[in-house]
Scaffold this active site. Structure first.
Site, PDB file in Angstrom:
ATOM      1  NE  ARG A  96      89.424  44.666 -15.422  1.00 45.39           N
ATOM      2  CZ  ARG A  96      89.172  45.656 -16.265  1.00 45.39           C
ATOM      3  NH1 ARG A  96      89.124  45.440 -17.549  1.00 45.39           N
ATOM      4  NH2 ARG A  96      88.938  46.867 -15.816  1.00 45.39           N
ATOM      5  CG  HIS A 114      77.912  41.935  -4.779  1.00 41.52           C
ATOM      6  ND1 HIS A 114      78.555  42.760  -5.681  1.00 41.52           N
ATOM      7  CD2 HIS A 114      76.678  42.472  -4.585  1.00 41.52           C
ATOM      8  CE1 HIS A 114      77.742  43.738  -6.022  1.00 41.52           C
ATOM      9  NE2 HIS A 114      76.608  43.596  -5.375  1.00 41.52           N
TER      10      HIS A 114
HETATM   11  C1  GRF Z   1      84.578  44.591  -1.139  1.00 36.43           C
HETATM   12  O1  GRF Z   1      83.569  45.469  -0.758  1.00 36.43           O
HETATM   13  C2  GRF Z   1      83.980  43.406  -1.850  1.00 36.43           C
HETATM   14  O2  GRF Z   1      82.702  43.084  -1.391  1.00 36.43           O
HETATM   15  C3  GRF Z   1      83.908  43.889  -3.275  1.00 36.43           C
HETATM   16  O3  GRF Z   1      85.079  44.646  -3.463  1.00 36.43           O
HETATM   17  C4  GRF Z   1      85.486  45.193  -2.202  1.00 36.43           C
HETATM   18  C5  GRF Z   1      86.915  44.801  -2.011  1.00 36.43           C
HETATM   19  O4  GRF Z   1      87.472  45.391  -0.878  1.00 36.43           O
HETATM   20  N1  GRF Z   1      83.805  42.779  -4.198  1.00 36.43           N
HETATM   21  P1  GRF Z   1      88.923  44.996  -0.396  1.00 36.43           P
HETATM   22  O5  GRF Z   1      89.877  45.279  -1.559  1.00 36.43           O
HETATM   23  O6  GRF Z   1      88.912  43.548  -0.040  1.00 36.43           O
HETATM   24  O7  GRF Z   1      89.200  45.887   0.775  1.00 36.43           O
END
Ligand code: GRF
Length: 227
Positions: A96, A114
């Site tokens: 979100r 990110h």
């Molecule tokens: C990760 O790639 C992060 O960079 C992005 O969402 C993904 C989350 O992965 N914002 P997880 O749920 O922590 O395995």
């Protein structure tokens, strides 16, 4: 020596939760001076909820679909975070976009990770975007959250090469391994009170070790191996 007071984390996550897991582990093994006070998840049944159980972390499900708009949803999320004494809000795969409703209650205290070297490849499927674009170097960015998506001041970045046979998934896994290293370290900077935000630039007070390598070059054409 007296133990440092632990920084109270409120983690926001929607999916698998591998970053949640890495952070909770780093807290548990004393690698960082923080404790996860609450997980807020907007998706009932998300795998991250099981990980919270494993780590003994309180989880609160706040389904976004039950709220008329983002502002009301963010207000509810902020209430839960406050009720659990959150000092730093950690977005870890939270699907979100957060609004001023939440940000104003935790000024300069909301961070996100990110899977790209921002400002490149914002938004969804950053890893696929990097592969399609033909980037040679990709990575991950931990940044403060502001009103724009994937935009706030940058805390820590890690770079990885994009290899010739990569697809979005192989690159995703290579980047994810770095996410799990840098997110706990970025949180520790807050725990140590070393983060100063100066416009777009984040100053880290105290001594910071320089990187071991001067540069990541990919491919290493005509290179002697020294970098
Ligand atoms: C990760 O790639 C992060 O960079 C992005 O969402 C993904 C989350 O992965 N914002 P997880 O749920 O922590 O395995």
């Amino acid at each position: 020596m007296r133990a440092r007071k632990k920084l109270g984390l409120g983690i926001l996550a929607s999916g698998t939760g591998s970053n949640f897991d890495a952070i909770a582990r780093a807290c548990a093994n004393g690698e960082i001076d923080a404790e996860v006070r609450v997980l807020v998840c907007n998706r009932p049944g998300a795998a991250v909820l099981e990980k919270a159980t494993v780590h003994g972390v309180k989880a609160v499900v706040v389904p976004h679909a039950r709220y008329p708009d983002r502002r009301e949803f963010d207000g509810a999320v902020a209430d839960v975070l406050h009720a659990h004494d959150t000092e730093l809000v950690v977005m870890a795969g939270f699907d979100r976009v957060v609004t001023g409703q939440l940000l104003s209650r935790f000024p300069q205290r909301v961070v996100n990770i990110h899977p790209s070297l921002l400002p490149a490849f914002k938004g969804l499927d950053a890893q696929g975007q990097a592969v399609e674009y033909g980037a040679r170097i990709a990575g991950a960015t931990v940044h403060l959250v502001d009103d724009d998506v994937d935009h706030g001041p940058i805390l820590v970045q890690a770079a990885v090469p994009v290899l010739p046979d990569d697809d979005a998934e192989t690159l995703r896994l290579r980047i994810l391994a770095q996410e799990h290293r840098i997110y706990p370290r970025a949180i520790q900077l807050f725990a140590e009170g070393r983060v100063r935000v100066d416009g777009r630039r984040v100053r880290i007070t105290g001594s910071v070790a320089p990187p071991k390598t001067a540069a990541l070059v990919n491919p290493q054409v005509g290179d002697t191996g020294e970098n």
